[in-house]
Enzyme design. Sequence first.
Site, PDB file in Angstrom:
ATOM      1  N   ASP A  44      25.008   2.625 -10.623  1.00 45.81           N
ATOM      2  CA  ASP A  44      25.242   3.855  -9.867  1.00 45.81           C
ATOM      3  C   ASP A  44      25.665   3.471  -8.459  1.00 45.81           C
ATOM      4  O   ASP A  44      25.583   2.306  -8.076  1.00 45.81           O
ATOM      5  CB  ASP A  44      24.033   4.796  -9.882  1.00 45.81           C
ATOM      6  N   PHE A  89      30.636  -1.532  -6.907  1.00 45.14           N
ATOM      7  CA  PHE A  89      30.399  -2.733  -6.099  1.00 45.14           C
ATOM      8  C   PHE A  89      31.170  -2.759  -4.773  1.00 45.14           C
ATOM      9  O   PHE A  89      30.923  -3.617  -3.932  1.00 45.14           O
ATOM     10  CB  PHE A  89      30.713  -4.024  -6.889  1.00 45.14           C
ATOM     11  N   HIS A 105      23.289  -9.641 -14.141  1.00 49.53           N
ATOM     12  CA  HIS A 105      23.759  -8.822 -13.027  1.00 49.53           C
ATOM     13  C   HIS A 105      23.828  -9.679 -11.759  1.00 49.53           C
ATOM     14  O   HIS A 105      23.013 -10.594 -11.567  1.00 49.53           O
ATOM     15  CB  HIS A 105      22.796  -7.653 -12.798  1.00 49.53           C
TER      16      HIS A 105
END
Length: 240
Positions: free
Chosen positions: A75, A88, A197
Site C-alpha cells: 500500500d 515504492f 521484500h
Amino acid sequence: MPQLDYLAPALARVHPAWEAVLKEPACFKALSQIDRTLANDSAAGKTIYPPREQIFHALSYAAPADVRVVILGQDPYHGAGEAMGLSFSVPPGVRIPPSLRNIYKELAADLGSGLPASGDLSHWARQGVLLLNSVLTVEADKAGSHARLGWQTVSDALIDTVNAQNPGCVFLLWGNWAQGKAERIDTHRHKVLCAAHPSPLSASRGFHGCRHFSQANAWLAAAGRGVVEWAPAAEQSLLF
C-alpha cells in the site's frame, strides 16, 4: 466511466486502454464503494494518501499490452509528501525511504551502477514498468488502514488484464503480499521472479543478491521487448 466523486480526478488521468477493466461490473462496484468511503473520510477531515489525483498514477503511462515489467507493492507510503501513486516511488526532493534505499542498493550491486539521486521512479514508469500497489490508498500515519476497503478487487483485475492482454512481461514479486498474486499469472507467457521484500526487516533474507534487474532485462531482450534503463543517473544520492 460513470461518474464517481472522490476518485474522479484520478480516473481522468488513466490511460484509455485501462478504462474497460475499471468499468467491468465487479471492479466498478468495488470502486463505487471505495469512492463513498474516501469521500466520507475526506469530509470528516481525514488525510488520505496519495493526493486524490494521483491514486491511479500507475495507470497513466502505458496500456496493459505495453507493460514490460510489473512491480507489486503493498500500500502507499503513509507519511506526508511521500506517496505519489507509484509503488515504492517518492517525489523528487523527498528523502528516499528504507525499502527503496534497499532496492537501489540491489540495483547498484546487480548492474554495477551508481546510486540514483532521486526516489522518483517515473522514469521506470515511462518505460513500461507498472508500479502497482495492491491497495491504492492509505490514511495518513496509519499503514495498512485501507487494506479492507476493496482495493484488492481492483488490483487483481488490473493484474488479470496484464496477464491476459500482454504478449509477455516480467513480474517482480517481492515479499509474501506480492507473491500471493503469483497464481494469477500465466508463467508460460510471462516471467515471474520472487524474492524477499526489500524492507529493512527482510531484505537480508533474500532480496539482496536476487539480481532481478539484470534477470528482467535478459528475459525482455530474449523476448524481443528491449530492456529497461533502470539506472539513468549514476550519482550518489544526498537524500539517503
